[in-house]
Design a protein around this motif. Structure first.
Motif, PDB file in Angstrom:
ATOM      1  N   ASN A  49     -30.039 -18.801  24.281  1.00  0.00           N
ATOM      2  CA  ASN A  49     -29.409 -19.988  24.835  1.00  0.00           C
ATOM      3  C   ASN A  49     -28.597 -20.740  23.793  1.00  0.00           C
ATOM      4  O   ASN A  49     -27.533 -21.249  24.084  1.00  0.00           O
ATOM      5  CB  ASN A  49     -30.489 -20.901  25.429  1.00  0.00           C
ATOM      6  N   LYS A  56     -29.442 -13.938  28.633  1.00  0.00           N
ATOM      7  CA  LYS A  56     -28.021 -13.934  28.998  1.00  0.00           C
ATOM      8  C   LYS A  56     -27.350 -12.839  28.185  1.00  0.00           C
ATOM      9  O   LYS A  56     -27.595 -12.706  27.003  1.00  0.00           O
ATOM     10  CB  LYS A  56     -27.359 -15.268  28.656  1.00  0.00           C
ATOM     11  N   GLU A  70     -26.304 -14.067  33.401  1.00  0.00           N
ATOM     12  CA  GLU A  70     -27.560 -14.787  33.223  1.00  0.00           C
ATOM     13  C   GLU A  70     -28.607 -14.178  34.140  1.00  0.00           C
ATOM     14  O   GLU A  70     -28.510 -14.271  35.358  1.00  0.00           O
ATOM     15  CB  GLU A  70     -27.375 -16.276  33.520  1.00  0.00           C
TER      16      GLU A  70
END
Length: 153
Positions: free
Chosen positions: A6, A45, A39
């Protein structure tokens, strides 16, 4: 297997935002995002973009131009093709990722509520868009077509 976290996603996003502040409005219209992101969940991701080398590899494998493999609202490519293209788009950015990893991530994506049609619209087409397969005007047309598909989902 290494995935973008992230923090890296946010860093890439900030970098893109900073880059956008430097350009004129006319230039901004012609710019496309640097990467597409798949995602799978809040912790996973993938950064995606098809490089020239990956394009050559895929065209050799399929013996056809990748543009012909994009599909349209009436005829989307088989899941096998989409997963192989996404794998090729992930390889340069996620060192050591294998096709079996992409398949596992797709299973996880489905378990989290993702569908093949969502994957096509949100991941596969977006990957082609950031990889330079469409002109700016074509991106608008494709985006409109994708909106129609999403409305029908």
């Amino acid at each position: 297997m290494e995935f973008i976290n992230n923090d890296q996603y946010e860093d890439d996003k900030k970098e893109m935002d900073q880059d956008e502040k430097v350009v004129s409005m006319d230039e901004k219209k012609n710019m496309r995002p640097q990467f597409a992101y798949w995602e799978i969940d809040e912790n996973t991701k993938l950064k995606l973009k098809i490089t020239t080398e990956q394009t050559l590899e895929l065209e050799k494998k399929y013996r056809r131009n990748l543009i012909g493999m994009i599909g349209d609202e009436d005829n989307i490519p088989p899941l096998t093709t989409m997963l192989q293209v996404v794998h090729a788009a992930a390889v340069p950015w996620q060192h050591g990722i294998k096709l079996k990893d992409i398949i596992s991530l797709y299973k996880k994506y489905q378990e989290k509520g993702g569908t093949q049609l969502n994957f096509y619209v949100d991941v596969y087409i977006q990957t082609f868009m950031v990889s330079g397969f469409f002109s700016s005007s074509m991106v608008e047309d494709v985006s409109d077509g994708m909106k129609k598909i999403q409305e029908n989902m």
